[in-house]
Design an enzyme around this catalytic site. Sequence first.
Site, short mmCIF file in Angstrom:
data_model
loop_
_atom_site.label_atom_id
_atom_site.label_comp_id
_atom_site.label_asym_id
_atom_site.label_seq_id
_atom_site.Cartn_x
_atom_site.Cartn_y
_atom_site.Cartn_z
N TYR A 241 0.82 -1.22 0.00
CA TYR A 241 0.00 0.00 0.00
C TYR A 241 0.85 1.26 0.00
O TYR A 241 0.36 2.35 -0.32
CB TYR A 241 -0.96 0.03 1.19
CG TYR A 241 -2.09 -0.97 1.11
CD1 TYR A 241 -2.09 -1.99 0.17
CD2 TYR A 241 -3.17 -0.92 1.98
CE1 TYR A 241 -3.10 -2.92 0.09
CE2 TYR A 241 -4.20 -1.83 1.91
CZ TYR A 241 -4.16 -2.84 0.97
OH TYR A 241 -5.18 -3.75 0.89
N LYS B 254 3.21 -15.35 2.99
CA LYS B 254 3.16 -16.18 1.78
C LYS B 254 4.62 -16.49 1.42
O LYS B 254 5.11 -16.17 0.34
CB LYS B 254 2.43 -15.40 0.67
CG LYS B 254 2.18 -16.19 -0.60
CD LYS B 254 1.11 -17.25 -0.47
CE LYS B 254 1.00 -18.05 -1.76
NZ LYS B 254 0.16 -19.25 -1.63
N ASP C 7 -3.24 -18.08 2.10
CA ASP C 7 -4.37 -18.79 1.48
C ASP C 7 -4.96 -19.79 2.47
O ASP C 7 -6.18 -19.93 2.60
CB ASP C 7 -3.96 -19.45 0.15
CG ASP C 7 -2.62 -20.16 0.20
OD1 ASP C 7 -1.94 -20.11 1.24
OD2 ASP C 7 -2.27 -20.80 -0.82
N ASP D 278 -5.65 -6.42 5.70
CA ASP D 278 -6.83 -5.72 5.18
C ASP D 278 -7.89 -6.74 4.81
O ASP D 278 -9.06 -6.64 5.20
CB ASP D 278 -6.41 -4.89 3.95
CG ASP D 278 -7.51 -3.96 3.47
OD1 ASP D 278 -8.45 -3.70 4.24
OD2 ASP D 278 -7.43 -3.51 2.31
N ASP E 210 -11.41 -8.13 7.19
CA ASP E 210 -12.79 -8.02 6.67
C ASP E 210 -13.47 -9.38 6.67
O ASP E 210 -14.66 -9.50 6.99
CB ASP E 210 -12.79 -7.46 5.24
CG ASP E 210 -12.94 -5.94 5.21
OD1 ASP E 210 -12.56 -5.31 6.21
OD2 ASP E 210 -13.44 -5.40 4.21
C1 IPM Z 1 -9.34 -0.25 5.92
C2 IPM Z 1 -9.75 0.38 4.63
C3 IPM Z 1 -8.56 1.14 4.10
C4 IPM Z 1 -7.45 0.14 3.91
C5 IPM Z 1 -8.81 1.91 2.82
C6 IPM Z 1 -9.93 2.89 2.98
C7 IPM Z 1 -7.56 2.57 2.32
O1 IPM Z 1 -10.22 -0.55 3.75
O2 IPM Z 1 -9.08 0.48 6.89
O3 IPM Z 1 -9.24 -1.48 5.97
O4 IPM Z 1 -7.47 -0.64 2.97
O5 IPM Z 1 -6.54 0.11 4.72
MN MN Z 2 -10.11 -2.59 4.48
#
Ligand code: IPM
Ligand code: MN
Length: 356
Positions: free
Chosen positions: A142, A191, A223, A247, A251
């Site tokens: 990133y 990985k 994975d 990230d 989620d």
């Molecule tokens: C998070 C979000 C951010 C990230 C985005 C908004 C840049 O998805 O905090 O996870 O990917 O870090």
């Molecule tokens: Mn995110």
Amino acid sequence: MEYKIAVVKGDGIGPEVVDSAIEILDLIGERYNHKFIYKEVLAGGAAYDAFGDPLPKETIEVCKKSHAVLLGSVGGNKWDNLPKDKRPERAILGLRKELGLFANLRPGMLFKALEDACPLKSEIVGEGFDILVVRELTGGIYFGESGIRETDNGPAAYDIETYSEMEVRRIAKIGFEMAMKRRKHLTSVDKSNVLESSRLWRRVVNEVAQDYPEVQVEHMYVDNAAMQVIRDPGQFDVLLTTNLFGDILSDEISMLTGSIGMLPSASLGQTSPGLFEPIHGSAPDIAGKGIANPIATILSAAMMLRFAFDLKEEADAIESAVNKVLDAGLRTADIRGKDEDFLTTQEMTEAIKKTI
Ligand code: IPM
Ligand code: MN
């Protein structure tokens, strides 16, 4: 004590949920005799609309001078077609970099009262799960070099993943420190069968592990980890990983709780003010309707009390009030059962305040 808090309400439901968290903080301040002084600044789409810049200098300055930053959420389809450096996401990435927030803590636990909301079968969930994702936040792909170069096959785009020993060591330390305060188990996700950066990651994690002999360390390819969190989430305690993998995995784990509207996060640096925000997005579809779930932001405020101000009792008071309210069956729209009644943002906030 006086605590200066920079407040970035942000876009979409951000302002609504941040207002709720502030009401809770004010109540805690009264009860425990602390003074929270808020300074509101703009970032994200709101800042772009006002100044043509998603992260104005003043915002960075105010955040740097505060003891902590409380953020709602930024972004929305309204700003989706802006060039990369004007997009609301730049505000988040920029704040992380400017404040040196290299450690992102994302708890993903199943609230007892919300067991039914978990999409996994109950035999898999068993006694539930309580995972702390420790995500590296200012390095990796990133923040690596990126660009587009001409090739014989037309333009080719690239984003480079780089990790230095220093970057891995400092996040690994945080992971182990957290594990020591929890169940003393750490899974490092990489990985390393493919990536050089992951091989360095794994080597440094093993070096740091020498300083924490009580912590049981495991390494897992990403994975496999993506599969294991669904196959048996109860096996994880601390899950330590890179910016990109964290990230995605955080989620995924948030979905297992059945309630993305419930999960807080903390982003911490070495000395800088931490940033505390719900992990959910700006939810433009329900913005302004007064029905957003304020709990993730309220729990983020609790993390702020715990990690930024070292106010453990106060943080416990908020977390226990949230649990009680859920146990009593109170629900916002996102976590209610089919045809069940639900509380508005304000009603949920009031219910939590009454319980503190
Ligand atoms: C998070 C979000 C951010 C990230 C985005 C908004 C840049 O998805 O905090 O996870 O990917 O870090
Ligand atoms: Mn995110």
